[in-house]
Every structure is written in C-alpha cells, then in structure tokens.
Design a protein around this motif. Structure first.
Motif, short mmCIF file in Angstrom:
data_model
loop_
_atom_site.label_atom_id
_atom_site.label_comp_id
_atom_site.label_asym_id
_atom_site.label_seq_id
_atom_site.Cartn_x
_atom_site.Cartn_y
_atom_site.Cartn_z
N TRP A 90 -5.81 -6.43 -2.85
CA TRP A 90 -5.46 -7.32 -1.94
C TRP A 90 -4.50 -6.90 -0.27
O TRP A 90 -5.25 -6.78 1.04
CB TRP A 90 -4.12 -8.55 -1.75
CG TRP A 90 -4.37 -9.68 -1.28
CD1 TRP A 90 -5.06 -10.43 -0.38
CD2 TRP A 90 -3.46 -9.79 -0.11
NE1 TRP A 90 -4.25 -11.00 1.13
CE2 TRP A 90 -3.02 -10.17 0.99
CE3 TRP A 90 -1.81 -8.92 -0.34
CZ2 TRP A 90 -2.24 -10.00 2.10
CZ3 TRP A 90 -0.85 -8.95 0.50
CH2 TRP A 90 -0.88 -10.09 1.65
N THR B 218 -8.18 7.64 4.96
CA THR B 218 -8.98 6.85 5.61
C THR B 218 -10.57 6.60 5.11
O THR B 218 -11.53 6.41 5.27
CB THR B 218 -8.86 5.93 6.31
OG1 THR B 218 -8.48 6.00 7.59
CG2 THR B 218 -7.27 4.79 5.57
N ARG C 68 -4.60 -3.48 0.20
CA ARG C 68 -5.88 -2.57 0.91
C ARG C 68 -6.85 -3.33 1.41
O ARG C 68 -6.93 -2.72 2.76
CB ARG C 68 -6.93 -1.63 -0.01
CG ARG C 68 -5.72 -1.04 -1.06
CD ARG C 68 -4.24 -0.04 -0.42
NE ARG C 68 -5.51 1.18 -0.07
CZ ARG C 68 -4.99 1.91 0.83
NH1 ARG C 68 -4.29 1.64 1.85
NH2 ARG C 68 -6.17 2.68 1.20
N ILE C 69 -7.28 -4.85 0.80
CA ILE C 69 -8.25 -5.60 1.59
C ILE C 69 -7.71 -6.19 3.25
O ILE C 69 -8.08 -5.43 4.63
CB ILE C 69 -8.41 -6.26 1.33
CG1 ILE C 69 -9.70 -5.23 -0.03
CG2 ILE C 69 -10.06 -7.51 2.04
CD1 ILE C 69 -10.31 -6.49 -1.02
N ARG C 70 -6.57 -6.35 3.00
CA ARG C 70 -5.91 -6.73 3.87
C ARG C 70 -5.41 -5.99 5.56
O ARG C 70 -6.13 -6.82 6.53
CB ARG C 70 -3.99 -7.10 3.58
CG ARG C 70 -3.78 -7.73 4.74
CD ARG C 70 -4.35 -9.38 4.72
NE ARG C 70 -3.10 -9.62 5.51
CZ ARG C 70 -3.01 -10.75 7.36
NH1 ARG C 70 -4.21 -10.17 7.67
NH2 ARG C 70 -1.99 -11.25 7.78
N ILE C 71 -5.52 -4.84 5.17
CA ILE C 71 -5.07 -3.39 6.08
C ILE C 71 -6.66 -2.91 6.70
O ILE C 71 -6.14 -2.10 7.62
CB ILE C 71 -3.87 -2.85 5.40
CG1 ILE C 71 -4.23 -2.00 4.45
CG2 ILE C 71 -2.52 -3.28 5.62
CD1 ILE C 71 -3.00 -0.91 4.12
N LYS C 72 -7.53 -3.40 5.79
CA LYS C 72 -9.21 -3.12 6.63
C LYS C 72 -9.28 -1.67 5.68
O LYS C 72 -9.67 -0.54 6.78
CB LYS C 72 -8.86 -3.52 7.94
CG LYS C 72 -9.16 -5.03 8.52
CD LYS C 72 -9.46 -5.34 9.75
CE LYS C 72 -9.89 -6.37 10.10
NZ LYS C 72 -9.00 -7.38 9.65
N HIS C 73 -7.85 -0.98 4.74
CA HIS C 73 -8.37 0.19 4.02
C HIS C 73 -9.99 0.52 3.11
O HIS C 73 -10.45 1.13 2.96
CB HIS C 73 -7.72 0.92 3.84
CG HIS C 73 -6.41 1.37 4.92
ND1 HIS C 73 -5.88 1.99 4.42
CD2 HIS C 73 -6.65 0.94 6.60
CE1 HIS C 73 -4.56 2.04 5.49
NE2 HIS C 73 -5.42 1.51 6.25
N HIS C 74 -10.10 -1.11 2.43
CA HIS C 74 -11.23 -0.57 1.87
C HIS C 74 -12.10 -2.42 2.02
O HIS C 74 -11.27 -3.07 2.39
CB HIS C 74 -11.00 -0.31 0.30
CG HIS C 74 -10.46 0.70 0.58
ND1 HIS C 74 -11.03 1.30 -0.13
CD2 HIS C 74 -9.69 0.85 0.11
CE1 HIS C 74 -10.46 2.78 -0.35
NE2 HIS C 74 -9.44 2.53 -0.71
N THR C 75 -13.08 -2.11 1.15
CA THR C 75 -13.94 -2.94 0.70
C THR C 75 -13.81 -4.03 -0.19
O THR C 75 -13.60 -3.03 -1.25
CB THR C 75 -15.22 -3.00 1.31
OG1 THR C 75 -15.98 -2.35 0.78
CG2 THR C 75 -15.44 -3.22 3.02
N SER D 288 -11.65 2.86 -3.67
CA SER D 288 -10.08 2.59 -3.71
C SER D 288 -9.53 3.76 -4.83
O SER D 288 -9.23 3.49 -5.74
CB SER D 288 -9.94 1.32 -3.76
OG SER D 288 -8.27 1.40 -4.13
N SER E 224 0.50 -1.07 -0.23
CA SER E 224 -0.05 -0.30 -0.33
C SER E 224 0.87 1.55 -0.21
O SER E 224 0.30 2.12 -0.80
CB SER E 224 -0.99 -0.51 0.92
OG SER E 224 -1.96 -0.74 0.73
#
Length: 181
Positions: A148, A59, A150-157, A115, A3
């Motif tokens: 992945w 975010t 961005r989702i992994r660090i919980k910044h996006h769905t 995103s 990221s």
C-alpha cells in the motif's frame, strides 16, 4: 515513512543482524549487514550525486540495471571478506540468496519494474520463517502494508507489486531448495 523503514537496504541490515544473533556470529552478521545494506545505499547515493540515478528508491526502471550490477559487485566483494572469516552456513546462504535475488530481479526488471521493497520483504520473512523460527511467517501479513505504501506514493502499480511478491517468494523457494533442502 513505511517505504523508508522497510527500504531494501534497511531490511538487509536487520536480516543479517538477526542471522548473526541466531548463529551467535556477530562479526560475519554485522559485516554482511554492512555489505548488503549500507554499502549498496552508499552506492545509490553516489550514483544520485553523479546524476546516474534519479532518487534513492531508483524508481526509474531504466536506471535499475546499473544499480543491480553495482550491488552485485558489492556482494561479490562481501563474499571475499566473509571467506576470510568463520562465517556460518546460514549467513552464507543469505548472501548467496542475495545474489540470486539481484540476478532474478534484474531479469524481471527487463519486462516490469517489480517492487524490490515487497519482493525483498517476502524473501527475508519466508527465509527467516524456514530457517530461524516459524514465528517469522507472521510478517507475511505485513506485506499489504508495504505494498500500500509503495502504491500510495506512486512508486509502483498493483502489477509491479504482485511481480515483486511472486518474484521474492520464488527466489526464496529456489534458494532454500538449492542451499538448504
């Protein structure tokens, strides 16, 4: 790490350096890289210190409109500087595409926190594939890695990722049709 390495400000720097190299116009390329990369990041860091933005990835969807407005002002200032130079058409198109990107993402953000990481990645890779070399299209395959991260660090769905991908692709198609077709 993904990221950070593929953050929008870093992507913009790389993008305009590639365009500067491709057009053999280093000065406008470097100035565009600074104006769309370093200056917007400095703006975000300043807004963080002022307590107007929570983090450097912005975010919070509610905080993004201020950032988009500030970056649009940065890009308009960049246009004034580039106007004084012999700036090649391809760099101009990149800068005006950045304005379209900011405007469209600003509108989309009213409904969903699309995103910018994956949207800008798609935008720049497709742009380079259409204008510099089709080899750049290989970069589209890296989109899921950025998504992945961005989702992994919980910044996006996943819906926010998909909104970014689609919006980035649409902005690129529109910019290409408006400025280069």
């Amino acid at each position: 790490i993904i990221s950070e390495v593929f953050a929008p400000w870093v992507l913009n720097i790389g993008f305009f350096l590639v365009l500067g190299m491709y057009t053999s116009s280093w000065v406008p390329g470097v100035i565009a890289a600074v104006g769309t990369g370093l200056v917007p990041m400095a703006l975000i860091l300043t807004l963080m210190k002022m307590g107007r933005v929570g983090d450097h990835h912005v975010t919070s969807r509610k905080q993004r409109s201020l950032v988009y407005a500030g970056i649009i002002i940065c890009v308009v200032a960049l246009i004034v500087v580039l106007w004084m130079l012999e700036t090649p058409r391809l760099i101009w198109v990149g800068v005006f595409s950045a304005l379209i990107f900011l405007g469209v993402f600003g509108l989309v953000t009213v409904k969903i926190k699309a995103s910018v990481h994956v949207g800008l990645w798609m935008c720049l890779i497709i742009f380079l594939g259409l204008t510099v070399s089709p080899r750049w299209f290989v970069g589209v395959a890296f989109t899921p890695v950025t998504a992945w991260a961005r989702i992994r660090i919980k910044h996006h769905t996943m819906p926010e990722i998909l909104a970014g991908v689609v919006t980035g692709a649409v902005v690129t198609a529109a910019s290409y049709l408006i400025f280069l077709a």
